[in-house]
Scaffold this active site. Structure first.
Site, PDB file in Angstrom:
ATOM      1  N   LYS A 207       0.868  -1.185   0.000  1.00  0.00           N
ATOM      2  CA  LYS A 207       0.000   0.000   0.000  1.00  0.00           C
ATOM      3  C   LYS A 207       0.897   1.225   0.000  1.00  0.00           C
ATOM      4  O   LYS A 207       1.457   1.596   1.023  1.00  0.00           O
ATOM      5  CB  LYS A 207      -0.925   0.049   1.207  1.00  0.00           C
ATOM      6  CG  LYS A 207      -2.045   1.093   1.039  1.00  0.00           C
ATOM      7  CD  LYS A 207      -2.483   1.736   2.336  1.00  0.00           C
ATOM      8  CE  LYS A 207      -1.609   2.867   2.780  1.00  0.00           C
ATOM      9  NZ  LYS A 207      -1.610   4.053   1.870  1.00  0.00           N
ATOM     10  N   GLU A 285       9.548   1.106  11.056  1.00  0.00           N
ATOM     11  CA  GLU A 285      10.576   2.152  10.927  1.00  0.00           C
ATOM     12  C   GLU A 285       9.826   3.458  11.058  1.00  0.00           C
ATOM     13  O   GLU A 285       9.158   3.907  10.132  1.00  0.00           O
ATOM     14  CB  GLU A 285      11.296   2.013   9.585  1.00  0.00           C
ATOM     15  CG  GLU A 285      12.602   2.785   9.520  1.00  0.00           C
ATOM     16  CD  GLU A 285      12.432   4.151   8.898  1.00  0.00           C
ATOM     17  OE1 GLU A 285      12.384   5.135   9.689  1.00  0.00           O
ATOM     18  OE2 GLU A 285      12.345   4.256   7.681  1.00  0.00           O
ATOM     19  N   CYS A 319      13.512  10.746   7.397  1.00  0.00           N
ATOM     20  CA  CYS A 319      13.378  10.368   8.808  1.00  0.00           C
ATOM     21  C   CYS A 319      14.717  10.401   9.538  1.00  0.00           C
ATOM     22  O   CYS A 319      14.748  10.424  10.766  1.00  0.00           O
ATOM     23  CB  CYS A 319      12.744   8.990   8.929  1.00  0.00           C
ATOM     24  SG  CYS A 319      13.613   7.708   8.031  1.00  0.00           S
ATOM     25  N   GLU A 415       9.678  16.383  15.367  1.00  0.00           N
ATOM     26  CA  GLU A 415      10.341  16.156  14.085  1.00  0.00           C
ATOM     27  C   GLU A 415       9.795  17.170  13.086  1.00  0.00           C
ATOM     28  O   GLU A 415       8.584  17.288  12.908  1.00  0.00           O
ATOM     29  CB  GLU A 415      10.072  14.730  13.605  1.00  0.00           C
ATOM     30  CG  GLU A 415      10.812  14.354  12.344  1.00  0.00           C
ATOM     31  CD  GLU A 415      10.570  12.897  11.954  1.00  0.00           C
ATOM     32  OE1 GLU A 415      11.426  12.331  11.250  1.00  0.00           O
ATOM     33  OE2 GLU A 415       9.517  12.334  12.342  1.00  0.00           O
TER      34      GLU A 415
END
Length: 514
Positions: A207, A285, A319, A415
């Site tokens: 997906k 992750e 990331c 973040e």
């Protein structure tokens, strides 16, 4: 097949913006790729399938629609799972050498069509073309790597304590794997997972992110051309609205034995809850908030180069990019001055297809608003804007350098996922480590030092899964990729990546004549 699949070009218009003196002009940008790689339907059991509705995919640099893609829902997701389950009992019987050869053919096709694949990334994610070409090289390298690792899934013969027994440890594929991937690396995040899964003998349902499904569908086409059997690699694109229901199917269906997800920690927690109901294997992750520490002993020029590489790749939308910059007092002013000069000299905003562009748009307007909110919060608490600080047209953000940042500010607690460099001053090594580790994330960390003793101390003390020492770019297929704390579970890439898709079966062979 959708009618758009027969087109090879779509025209987009952008008012170009450049870092430095503002300029604007009307330009036309065209996505020109092979018709067979521009797919807009789902790919299930080796066939292209439509859905009851479609959703738009747009160029984030212009806002212009690139394509209408099949909006798959729970029904299509279930069809894909069933197809993968059926294909698993065929694929797992292929020898390791046969799977290796097919993966190698897929790698060869990706390399052959790297220009078209890179164009898809640039137009659907905004990434500069040279970075997109780099991603395709990285993406293909995972397929190549795992094509080789497929033939190295060795088991063990363990010395038995009894004379009439032999102990064997066998490695076997877990089964169907659901692969849920993000938009920031729309090709590499698929192949890093799928390469390992297919090498192990698993089948997959992918997906892709709703912003970037075209890259996933192009990979599906090339996998079929490589000869990978029907049902082994399935793709179910869907809109943001249908993502929760499709994700629930992929994480709860009892035929799925493994879930691998890359994305936010918040979403990862939801998927973990779904997977817990049937006790599935999971790899996660998740988010990062990477510290980037520059000690007084550092080579400042190398630290600046490392900061540029780490922070501004993909406009700060990775990331593992540096998020919190900690600079020791003795070199604080020199570092910020040189970093500002490097930003002026090296960074250029524009459409990713322009050869001079180094910074594309952020993925959408909300992403740009988030960066602006962090900047406003920091300035309201005393931070100084040394470079940038403004949102430009659409989702374009000026690369921004902030000084006098404190740990109370949002830009150090969250973040960012954007081109923002908040610089915190520190005095001692202990202080830097305390700030760096005061975070529930632990994906990557970076530091620059020429003190050998300090290098070992800090590398061991940082609470992260990956450490860059005097280096701002650390990702490679040969090394493991993963975090600690709430940054995830498991590792991807390297020889360890394939283990995430294997079960170990203990076989006790008894009744042997001593």
């Amino acid at each position: 097949m959708g009618s758009f699949c027969m087109l090879t070009r779509t025209r987009c218009v952008l008012r170009q913006v450049l870092l430095g003196p503002y300029t604007a002009m009307e330009r036309t940008y065209s996505l020109d790729v092979s018709a067979r790689l521009l797919r807009t339907e789902g790919f299930v059991d080796g066939r292209w399938i439509s859905a009851a509705s479609t959703f738009p995919v747009s160029d984030p640099a212009t806002g212009e629609e690139l394509a209408k893609v099949a909006d798959c829902g729970p029904t299509e997701a279930k069809l894909a799972v069933d197809a993968a389950y059926k294909a698993f009992y065929i694929w797992k019987r292929y020898t390791a050498k046969e799977r290796s050869a097919l993966l190698r053919k897929w790698f060869d096709l990706m390399t052959l069509h790297k220009e078209d694949l890179a164009k898809l990334i640039t137009f659907e994610s905004g990434k500069p073309m040279r970075e997109s070409l780099g991603e395709i090289g990285y993406s293909a390298a995972f397929v190549e790597w795992f094509s080789e690792e497929a033939r190295r899934m060795y088991g063990d013969i363990v010395p038995s304590p009894a004379k009439d027994r032999k102990i064997l440890l066998l490695k076997q594929p877990v089964g169907v794997a659901s692969i849920i991937t993000p938009w920031n690396f729309p090709s590499a995040m698929i192949t890093r997972k799928v390469g390992a899964a297919l090498a192990a003998g698993c089948t997959v349902v992918v997906k892709p992110a709703e912003d970037t499904p075209l890259s996933a569908l192009a990979l599906a086409e090339l996998s079929a051309e490589a000869g990978i059997p029907a049902g082994v690699f399935n793709v179910v694109p869907c809109s943001r609205e249908k993502t929760p229901s499709v994700g629930e199917v992929l994480c709860t269906d009892p035929l799925v034995q493994k879930v691998s997800f890359t994305g936010s920690t918040a979403t990862g927690k939801i998927l973990l809850k779904h997977a817990a109901g049937t006790v599935k294997r999971v790899s996660m992750e998740l988010g990062g908030n990477a510290p980037f520490i520059v000690f007084d002993s550092a080579d400042v020029d190398k630290a600046v180069a490392g900061a540029m590489n780490s922070k501004f790749r993909n406009s700060g939308q990775t990331c593992v990019c540096a998020n919190r910059f900690l600079v020791q007092s003795g070199i604080y002013d020199r570092f910020t001055e040189k970093l500002g000069q490097a930003m002026d000299a090296e960074l250029r905003l524009g459409h990713g297809s322009e050869p001079t562009t180094t910074q594309g748009p952020l993925i959408n307007v909300n992403a740009a608003k988030k960066v602006m909110h962090q900047i406003s919060d920091a300035v309201s608490q005393g931070a100084k804007v040394l470079r940038g600080g403004k949102r430009l047209e659409g989702s374009f953000m000026q690369p921004t350098l902030l000084a006098d940042v404190t740990t109370d500010m949002l830009c150090t607690q969250e973040e960012t996922f954007g081109p923002l460099v908040p610089v915190i001053r520190f005095n001692t090594e202990e202080e830097a480590l305390a700030i760096a580790n005061a975070c529930h994330m632990g994906l990557a960390g970076y530091f620059f030092s020429q003190d050998i003793s300090q290098i070992w101390r800090v590398a061991e003390a940082l609470e992260v899964g990956m450490v860059g020492v005097n280096e701002g770019l650390l990702s490679t297929v040969e090394s493991c990729f993963g975090g600690v704390k709430q940054s995830g579970l498991g590792s991807e890439g390297s020889k360890y990546g394939i283990k995430e898709y294997l079960d170990i079966k203990y076989m006790c062979f008894g009744g042997l004549t001593p």
